[in-house]
Design a protein around this motif. Structure first.
Motif, PDB file in Angstrom:
ATOM      1  N   GLU A  49      32.363  48.394  45.832  1.00  0.00           N
ATOM      2  CA  GLU A  49      32.628  48.882  44.485  1.00  0.00           C
ATOM      3  C   GLU A  49      34.130  49.108  44.332  1.00  0.00           C
ATOM      4  O   GLU A  49      34.795  49.548  45.264  1.00  0.00           O
ATOM      5  CB  GLU A  49      31.875  50.192  44.211  1.00  0.00           C
ATOM      6  CG  GLU A  49      30.362  50.039  44.200  1.00  0.00           C
ATOM      7  CD  GLU A  49      29.638  51.332  43.867  1.00  0.00           C
ATOM      8  OE1 GLU A  49      30.329  52.372  43.706  1.00  0.00           O
ATOM      9  OE2 GLU A  49      28.401  51.322  43.785  1.00  0.00           O
ATOM     10  N   ASP A  51      37.080  50.798  41.569  1.00  0.00           N
ATOM     11  CA  ASP A  51      37.261  51.565  40.345  1.00  0.00           C
ATOM     12  C   ASP A  51      38.449  51.035  39.538  1.00  0.00           C
ATOM     13  O   ASP A  51      39.130  50.078  39.941  1.00  0.00           O
ATOM     14  CB  ASP A  51      37.428  53.060  40.652  1.00  0.00           C
ATOM     15  CG  ASP A  51      38.683  53.369  41.460  1.00  0.00           C
ATOM     16  OD1 ASP A  51      39.636  52.568  41.445  1.00  0.00           O
ATOM     17  OD2 ASP A  51      38.713  54.429  42.113  1.00  0.00           O
ATOM     18  N   GLN A  52      38.721  51.651  38.401  1.00  0.00           N
ATOM     19  CA  GLN A  52      39.757  51.161  37.501  1.00  0.00           C
ATOM     20  C   GLN A  52      41.148  51.289  38.095  1.00  0.00           C
ATOM     21  O   GLN A  52      42.081  50.591  37.682  1.00  0.00           O
ATOM     22  CB  GLN A  52      39.684  51.921  36.172  1.00  0.00           C
ATOM     23  CG  GLN A  52      38.397  51.647  35.388  1.00  0.00           C
ATOM     24  CD  GLN A  52      38.367  52.398  34.071  1.00  0.00           C
ATOM     25  OE1 GLN A  52      39.165  53.293  33.828  1.00  0.00           O
ATOM     26  NE2 GLN A  52      37.427  52.016  33.212  1.00  0.00           N
TER      27      GLN A  52
END
Length: 414
Positions: A49, A51-52
């Motif tokens: 994963e 994130d931004q």
């Protein structure tokens, strides 16, 4: 194309390759990893994963388990993955949809195992195109593991749907946690990778229903195993393996905490309280499971007159190393009970640190001490959440023991 043009073309290709490497990114989604042990491929799955802000999290997947890896560093085409609380890493180069590198145990000399991974693959073991007449390995088995020097009795519990299999083994000293795999050409394959331990099991089913197979662990360890179905299969009493020697009714020790301050059971903090001693190591997956249980349990119950002390037995006989490992674990799981550095993971040497015990047979071992300072119960090993109902049974018995000890009338400490 003349020589000058060829040279310019080669430089352009090299420049593009370097640019692509500098722009490399670890692709979010499912990956299938493989580490090679003893000429065997041990597969596992992980999910990436992002994130931004561009930070990565990775989750190791074993059956329903998800282990968060939140120390992921990407630098150019290189990725370095810190493996949870363990002193281990995966170091690899990125090649588009693939990774190639090594699994490293930092605390062991020259422990480097080849690692590779492919993006977008969610299967674990390759499946047959049209599986037919798949033998059923599901059920409860009494199991015997045999290596060159020892024989271990265990319980195997497997669940099968189609050609997919999950399950675990329970032994007198702990369980093999979450195993996942499938049946391929009549052979059951199961594997797990928790960031420190890598296990691979294979077995075939005989005409009489018995199983026979191999078990591979890490770089060198291999055992044969056999099993037969038995719904009544049971392990030795976990409270009979480790006990106080004749003439003793208490545990005594003097160990430094992670800051170097000496801790004993005679300290005011523990007097008149029920005290639980957890013999463990941060390298130990079963201990990891027990700590994940004890940490929130302690938060909910510490006001009842109970304390927990974790006695850490680490991989190196070095206080700073051991302290750093325990501090990391405390930080990862917000553990608020006490810890001391007790020794190394060698069971014989660990036994010497607590000479009132017949032996330290397993990590973890849990010792229950009453309000009078006397040992009431010693539980060897741990059946974690991967064992299903056995874990539920442990939790129930744990709470019953604590409630009983809290209800005892305080006796004087002589």
């Amino acid at each position: 194309m003349n020589r000058l043009s060829s040279a310019i073309f080669a430089l352009l290709v090299l420049a593009c390759q370097r640019q692509n490497e500098s722009d490399a990114a670890l692709k979010p989604g499912m990956w299938r990893g493989v580490i090679n042990i003893q000429n065997q491929e041990l597969p596992f799955n992980f999910e990436v994963e992002k994130d931004q802000e561009g930070s990565y999290d990775i989750y190791l997947r074993n059956a329903e388990e998800r282990i968060l890896l939140d120390e992921v560093s990407v630098n150019g085409d290189s990725v370095d993955i810190g493996l949870h609380v363990f002193d281990a890493n995966i170091k690899a180069l990125m090649y588009g949809d693939s990774l190639k590198g090594v699994f490293v145990k930092n605390y062991e000399k020259n422990y480097r195992i080849p690692f590779a991974a492919a993006y977008g693959q969610s299967f674990r073991f390759p499946k047959e195109n049209k599986p037919a007449n798949v033998p059923d390995f599901g059920g409860k088995y009494e199991v015997t593991f045999v290596d060159k020097s020892d024989t271990t009795l265990a319980i195997g519990v497997f669940r099968q749907e189609g050609d997919s299999v999950t399950g675990t083994f329970l032994t007198p000293t702990g369980d093999y946690r979450y195993l996942q795999g499938s049946v391929i050409n009549g052979t059951m394959h199961l594997s797990t990778f928790d960031g420190n331990h890598a296990y691979l099991f294979k077995a075939v089913k005989g005409s009489d229903g018995t199983l026979s197979g191999e078990y591979y662990s890490g770089k060198t360890h291999m055992e044969f195993w056999t099993a037969r179905k038995n719904e009544q299969a049971a392990l030795p009493d976990a409270e009979s393996l480790t006990y106080l020697k004749e003439g003793y009714d208490r545990i005594t020790f003097s160990f430094p905490d992670v800051n170097g301050k000496i801790v004993t059971l005679d300290d005011q903090k523990y007097r008149g309280k029920v005290v639980i001693l957890q013999l463990f190591g941060t390298w130990c997956p079963n201990c990891m499971d027990e700590t994940k249980f004890l940490a929130p349990w302690y938060e909910q119950n510490k006001g009842r007159g109970i304390e927990i002390i974790g006695l850490a037995y680490e991989r190196k006989d070095n206080f700073q190393y051991a302290s750093d490992r325990v501090r990391k674990m405390i930080s990862k799981w917000n553990v608020s009970y006490d810890f001391v550095i007790a020794g190394t993971n060698d069971k014989a040497k660990a036994s010497e640190t607590l000479p009132m015990l017949n032996k330290v047979a397993a990590f973890p071992t849990t010792i229950f001490i009453g309000k009078d300072g006397k040992v009431k119960k010693i539980h060897t090993g741990f059946s974690g959440p991967g064992t299903g109902p056995y874990y539920d049974e442990f939790v129930e018995e744990f709470n019953e023991t604590v409630n009983e000890l809290l209800g005892e009338k305080l006796a004087s400490r002589n």
